[in-house]
Enzyme design. Structure first.
Site, PDB file in Angstrom:
ATOM      1  N   ASP A  58       0.845  -1.191   0.000  1.00 44.95           N
ATOM      2  CA  ASP A  58       0.000   0.000   0.000  1.00 44.95           C
ATOM      3  C   ASP A  58       0.882   1.243   0.000  1.00 44.95           C
ATOM      4  OD1 ASP A  58      -2.564   1.420   0.341  1.00 44.95           O
ATOM      5  OD2 ASP A  58      -1.735   1.939   2.296  1.00 44.95           O
ATOM      6  N   THR A  91      -3.143   5.255  -4.225  1.00 47.14           N
ATOM      7  CA  THR A  91      -2.058   6.006  -3.575  1.00 47.14           C
ATOM      8  C   THR A  91      -0.726   5.834  -4.312  1.00 47.14           C
ATOM      9  OG1 THR A  91      -1.812   4.127  -2.072  1.00 47.14           O
ATOM     10  CG2 THR A  91      -3.069   5.995  -1.279  1.00 47.14           C
ATOM     11  N   THR A  92      -0.465   4.622  -4.803  1.00 47.96           N
ATOM     12  CA  THR A  92       0.784   4.392  -5.547  1.00 47.96           C
ATOM     13  C   THR A  92       0.737   5.111  -6.892  1.00 47.96           C
ATOM     14  OG1 THR A  92       0.893   2.202  -4.497  1.00 47.96           O
ATOM     15  CG2 THR A  92       2.355   2.598  -6.349  1.00 47.96           C
ATOM     16  N   ASP A 396      -9.205  -0.359   1.942  1.00 49.36           N
ATOM     17  CA  ASP A 396      -9.143   0.212   0.584  1.00 49.36           C
ATOM     18  C   ASP A 396     -10.349  -0.230  -0.239  1.00 49.36           C
ATOM     19  OD1 ASP A 396      -6.815   1.407   1.231  1.00 49.36           O
ATOM     20  OD2 ASP A 396      -5.511   0.261  -0.095  1.00 49.36           O
TER      21      ASP A 396
END
Length: 546
Positions: A58, A91-92, A396
């Protein structure tokens, strides 16, 4: 270009040197998380100073644990956290895209394009990209039903530890958990409050034996075995004070001349506690939760009143129970007259509270809360690290489902959106006669970093796959009869281009829009910096202040 000679105590750097240093730091951060993108991304193991190990892929968790010191790189860490709060996933992607936008912007500035021109071009490209996603690429969810929610959850879980054989199970758990929280009136502006989903980790058994349980599971046993094991209907009192014998404050002493007075004081201390407990029970409470302790000598009063009491309940649990049952957390019992009382309106209501066992732990189950539906996801796993990562993955997935229900718009995943927007922006740039054309063209190229990274992580030929993907999207935008091709993305298992929308690889449209918006804003924030003044640390001389 570095310069000293400041009137302040520090060093100054300005010009291209600062910009290049900032971009290099951001690209270094991006390279750390790049290999964890996509369904075949790899995990990172992080060990902190005290030796605690975290295994995750994550992006927000990785960056949070890195303790980044560079001021520009910290912006990317905050960017990932913001994406995590707003959408819960992506997020990445947002970090990789922001770093790529920065790298390309820096190349333009080195080619004598003024930063203001690049900034204007990037802003124009961002607005056009978001408009194109909303108007052309997004599909309303009303046409798709529950299957779309499950597919979106599976897409989110595919890059996590749960993306293997258990993805069907956990995708359905995520959807059921979010749907069960639906409220007729909006709580804090939310129709589906994720705070109503409680996750309980229990080591042992396999991940496939995880389940969703209706009601709230409180990881706290009864304070005494003589108390009843179940109460129905339950009237719940939430207390934030001690139910132990009253003790003198620190520094307060009492001097006694007669030893018999000691027994009287001790009896009075017990009587005060008993009076407090009786006041709560007289208000109608038959379930009492307190954040502090309960004296062993006081437990008999609860047993005699046919009530259940639990001690040392965490404040987080108390707030959730209060929200679900309508109870009010009472921090003290003092009223306006200076006496101690407990108002029955402070009580919360539920259909039943009973004791149950999970693994070797005794827990309290709160069923049928009156105000807001609540459920508990029980996560099973072989060890603590696995359970922690499962919890992050499920958070998530539930966030993605919630965003889909809130926005009602979905898009195809697997690099389809990035390739479609990139092709559209290339065509859009050619229609402009200003210098912003160069910045928009670079923005379009930067978007392709997502499908390229996905292909590289899957051990495929990125150049070949992305070229095929661009050709498909170019055809979709030039020929109105081929509009269905705009939903084509990468099939990383076969190394081919396919219609990802039909294959069930979908994401909430708001997630993609936020990725582009946040990444652009972060890149522009760093790009605007052309001066760095670093003040010297003041040495502590050790002289006392007069």
């Amino acid at each position: 270009m570095a310069s000293q000679g400041l009137s302040v105590d520090g060093e100054r750097q300005h010009g291209q040197d600062v910009r290049t240093a900032n971009v290099t730091a951001c690209v270094a951060i991006s390279n750390i998380v790049k290999s964890s993108l996509g369904p075949v991304g790899l995990d990172k193991m992080l060990v902190d100073q005290v030796g605690d190990v975290t295994v995750t892929n994550d992006g927000a968790t990785i960056l949070k644990l890195l303790e980044v010191e560079h001021p520009a790189a910290k912006l990317l860490v905050e960017l990932a956290e913001q994406q995590d709060e707003e959408v819960g996933d992506g997020t990445t992607s947002v970090v990789i895209l922001a770093a790529e936008l920065l790298r390309r912007a820096n190349e333009l500035v080195r080619s004598r394009i003024h930063p203001t021109t690049v900034i204007a071009g990037y802003r124009l490209a961002m607005r056009e990209a978001c408009k194109y996603i909303k108007s052309t690429l997004a599909t309303p969810i009303d046409k798709l039903g529950r299957e779309a929610l499950v597919n979106a959850a599976k897409t989110s879980l595919s890059s996590k530890i749960l993306g293997s054989a258990e993805s069907d199970l956990f995708a359905n758990i995520a959807v059921d958990a979010v749907m069960a929280t639906k409220s007729s009136k909006k709580e804090d502006g939310e129709m589906y409050p994720l705070s109503s989903i409680h996750m309980l980790k229990a080591q042992g058994k396999s991940a496939s034996e995880s389940q969703i349980m209706q009601g709230y599971v409180l990881n706290a046993p009864r304070a005494s075995q003589s108390m009843p094991t179940s109460v129905s209907p339950a009237k719940i009192a939430l207390l934030g004070f001690d139910l132990r014998r009253a003790k003198m404050k620190m520094g307060v002493t009492v001097t006694l001349n007669n030893p018999e007075e000691i027994n009287k004081i001790q009896e009075k201390e017990i009587d005060l506690t008993a009076l407090r407990i009786q006041t709560v029970l007289n208000a109608g409470a038959n379930v009492i939760f307190t954040t502090k302790g309960i004296d062993d000598s006081a437990l008999k009063y609860f047993s005699g009143g046919n009530a259940i009491a639990c001690r040392r309940v965490t404040m987080k649990d108390m707030r959730r129970i209060a929200r679900a049952t309508g109870a009010t957390l009472q921090l003290n019992m003092a009223d306006l007259n200076g006496d101690e009382s407990f108002d029955p309106s402070m009580l919360g209501h539920a259909e039943e509270v009973y004791e149950d066992k999970i693994r070797d732990d005794t827990v309290m189950m709160i069923k049928g809360p009156k105000v807001q539906p609540i459920n508990t996801v029980l996560l099973r796993g072989p060890n603590e690290m696995m359970c922690d990562e499962m919890q992050r993955s499920l958070i998530d997935a539930t966030s993605v489902v919630k965003r889909m229900l809130d926005s009602n718009m979905v898009v195809a995943g697997g690099g389809a959106i990035e390739a479609a927007v990139s092709t559209h922006l290339e065509n859009f740039a050619t229609m402009l006669g200003s210098r912003e054309q160069l910045a928009i063209a670079e923005f379009a190229e930067a978007l392709l970093v997502i499908p390229k990274t996905l292909a590289v992580n899957a051990a495929k030929d990125a150049t070949d796959l992305v070229a095929k993907l661009r050709a498909v999207h170019s055809l979709a935008q030039s020929d109105p009869t081929k509009i269905s091709l705009s939903k084509c993305g990468l099939d990383l298992a076969e190394g081919a281009v396919r219609n990802n929308f039909n294959a069930g690889v979908i994401e909430p449209a708001v997630g993609k829009i936020k990725v582009i918006q946040f990444a652009t804003e972060a890149a522009l924030t760093v790009l605007r910096i052309d001066d760095l003044i670093k003040l010297n640390k003041k040495e502590n001389t050790g002289e006392a202040l007069e």
